[in-house]
Design an enzyme around this catalytic site. Structure first.
Site, PDB file in Angstrom:
ATOM      1  CG  HIS A 130      -1.874   0.978   1.442  1.00 31.71           C
ATOM      2  ND1 HIS A 130      -1.587   2.276   1.786  1.00 31.71           N
ATOM      3  CD2 HIS A 130      -3.214   0.920   1.306  1.00 31.71           C
ATOM      4  CE1 HIS A 130      -2.717   2.963   1.872  1.00 31.71           C
ATOM      5  NE2 HIS A 130      -3.716   2.167   1.580  1.00 31.71           N
ATOM      6  CG  ASP A 207       0.694  -2.146   6.017  1.00 31.64           C
ATOM      7  OD1 ASP A 207      -0.187  -2.257   6.889  1.00 31.64           O
ATOM      8  OD2 ASP A 207       0.526  -1.529   4.942  1.00 31.64           O
ATOM      9  CD  GLN A 210      -6.808  -4.500   4.400  1.00 31.82           C
ATOM     10  OE1 GLN A 210      -7.728  -5.247   4.742  1.00 31.82           O
ATOM     11  NE2 GLN A 210      -7.016  -3.237   4.070  1.00 31.82           N
ATOM     12  CE  LYS A 233      -7.007  -0.076   6.646  1.00 29.28           C
ATOM     13  NZ  LYS A 233      -7.758   0.378   5.482  1.00 29.28           N
ATOM     14  CB  CYS A 373      -3.726   3.388  -1.393  1.00 25.50           C
ATOM     15  SG  CYS A 373      -4.986   4.587  -1.021  1.00 25.50           S
TER      16      CYS A 373
HETATM   17  N1  PMP Z   1      -1.797  -0.562   4.616  1.00 26.05           N
HETATM   18  C1  PMP Z   1      -2.751  -1.338   4.123  1.00 26.05           C
HETATM   19  C2  PMP Z   1      -2.420  -2.738   3.703  1.00 26.05           C
HETATM   20  C3  PMP Z   1      -4.052  -0.838   4.018  1.00 26.05           C
HETATM   21  O1  PMP Z   1      -5.027  -1.612   3.521  1.00 26.05           O
HETATM   22  C4  PMP Z   1      -4.336   0.485   4.432  1.00 26.05           C
HETATM   23  C5  PMP Z   1      -5.724   1.058   4.333  1.00 26.05           C
HETATM   24  N2  PMP Z   1      -6.297   0.960   3.068  1.00 26.05           N
HETATM   25  C6  PMP Z   1      -3.280   1.234   4.940  1.00 26.05           C
HETATM   26  C7  PMP Z   1      -2.025   0.689   5.029  1.00 26.05           C
HETATM   27  C8  PMP Z   1      -3.473   2.639   5.402  1.00 26.05           C
HETATM   28  O2  PMP Z   1      -4.315   2.697   6.495  1.00 26.05           O
HETATM   29  P1  PMP Z   1      -4.788   4.102   7.064  1.00 26.05           P
HETATM   30  O3  PMP Z   1      -5.602   4.734   5.970  1.00 26.05           O
HETATM   31  O4  PMP Z   1      -5.606   3.772   8.243  1.00 26.05           O
HETATM   32  O5  PMP Z   1      -3.588   4.886   7.363  1.00 26.05           O
END
Ligand code: PMP
Length: 415
Positions: A130, A207, A210, A233, A373
């Site tokens: 991401h 990270d 998920q 999440k 993203c």
């Molecule tokens: N990493 C991953 C794998 C994600 O799915 C997301 C959220 N889409 C993020 C980072 C970023 O999370 P946040 O928007 O809460 O900063």
């Protein structure tokens, strides 16, 4: 809702009971919510916990020496203990509250990264990251003249582990890797990867945005140096993030934001920082959000993370089978449900993902369309955008069938 895990035997019953705990479904009849990968809905216990803070306990934390402030500070700190237990950290000092995963990783890049990455060092990232676990490292590399290298993703949606092995050289100082991809659903074998990286003295940032919401995560077992995730999440209010790091590394790190709340002593010329984790929490935090997160952890724990994963495994199996019956539909992630979560990004011949999202919305199905993203990943896949359906504990088997019926309808219209 108490003792749900014990009271209810079958997963189907659990899901039906769970759905009733989420007011959003009562207030939006027929809603099929398939965008939990972005942010989840909130159960009544979480909404009530936030309301209760405002109605009974609200005051700033760690500042006042009056009863209310002590109460809110205690509730706030209770969540830190709950988080540490939930991910099996060895101490609550390793848990830092931020505002989201993005901020957690930026904190790390601009503190530990700034002090430890030098010109010519290699930062290894994967192609499935991401932007949140990619751009902070790229920005750091730019400033430090370090080198970014990518671990490629294979056609089957899994990381090329042979290539990863060959990239783990002594020049690599950090590996930044997703525990589970938000696009492909791939669950990476991070425990094995971390062990290999550590043999070469490489630090690993995982990270877990998920991962932590969907299956049990044990930080002592994984042995990650850094780990980040987002409570929004996992049923909690938005505006709270978690950064976990090993205690000795946190002790050695400089603060990210400086100001109120993170100091031990300030003179006209000097300042001493507070102990960890407070050293990294400058300014008034999201008090009610953190306390609401505590209620979300209680809820998830009462259902059981193993049960949630089992349920999502079943969803994955059925979804892969049913989606493959839609003519012209291609799923981007692994096609088997081994080491794979319930996130399905797909393209349907002749239908742009944005048109797809609009038409599914007309049928009361909320999904996401775009690059999620993860633009470099989409570039590697040779596509600009995908449609993504992501499932959680409140989604039923019936939600899959509704999605598949709706997709077939869209297909007919675009024929
Ligand atoms: N990493 C991953 C794998 C994600 O799915 C997301 C959220 N889409 C993020 C980072 C970023 O999370 P946040 O928007 O809460 O900063």
């Amino acid at each position: 809702m108490s003792n749900l895990g014990e009271q209810i035997k079958t997963m189907k019953k659990i899901t039906t009971a769970i759905k009733k705990d989420f007011p959003i479904f009562k207030n939006n009849k027929g809603l099929v919510f398939l965008d939990s990968g972005a942010s989840t809905q909130k159960p009544k216990v979480v909404i009530d916990a936030v309301k209760e803070v405002y109605e009974k306990h609200y005051a700033n934390v760690h500042r006042g020496i009056y009863k209310l402030s002590e109460q809110s500070s205690e509730l706030y700190e209770q969540t830190r203990e709950k988080v540490a237990k939930f991910i099996n950290a060895s101490s609550e000092k390793q848990i830092i509250f931020t505002k989201n995963t993005t901020e957690s990783i930026n904190l790390l890049a601009f503190t530990w990264g700034m002090d430890n990455i030098k010109k010519g060092d290699i930062i290894l990232v994967t192609e499935m990251e991401h932007h949140a676990n990619l751009l902070p490292w790229r920005e750091l590399a730019k400033r430090k003249k370090a080198i970014i290298k990518y671990v490629p993703v294979k056609k089957n949606g899994r990381l090329d582990l042979n290539k990863l092995d060959s990239l783990l050289s002594s020049k690599v100082k950090l590996l930044a890797i997703a525990h589970m991809s938000n696009v492909l659903g791939t669950i990476n074998p991070v425990k094995k990867i971390i062990a290999k990286a550590h043999k070469k003295k490489i630090k690993v940032m995982v990270d877990g945005a998920q991962a932590v919401p969907h299956f049990p995560v044990d930080l002592q077992d994984l042995d990650a140096d850094f780990y980040a995730f987002s409570p929004h999440k996992m049923l909690a209010p938005s505006g709270v993030g978690i950064l976990y790091a090993k205690e000795e590394i946190l002790e050695s790190m400089n603060p990210f934001l400086v100001g109120g709340g993170m100091i031990a002593n300030v003179t006209h010329q000097d300042a001493e920082w507070n102990e960890i984790p407070f050293k990294f929490e400058a300014g008034t935090p999201n008090i009610e959000g953190v306390i609401g997160f505590g209620a979300a952890i209680d809820y998830l724990s009462s259902v059981g993370m193993k049960n949630i994963f089992k349920h999502e495994q079943k969803i994955t199996k059925i979804a892969l089978r049913e989606l493959s019956k839609v003519e012209g539909l291609k799923i981007m992630g692994p096609s088997d449900n081994k080491d794979r979560g319930a996130v399905f990004s797909f393209v349907l011949n002749g239908v742009h993902p944005h048109d797809m999202a609009t038409m599914l919305d007309e049928q009361n199905i909320a999904i996401r369309a775009g690059h999620h993203c993860a633009q470099p990943l989409h570039q590697s896949l040779g596509i600009e955008a995908t449609t993504r359906a992501s499932f959680y504990l409140y989604n039923t088997e019936e939600d899959i069938y509704k999605l598949v019926r709706a997709l077939k309808k869209v297909k007919k219209i675009f024929k």
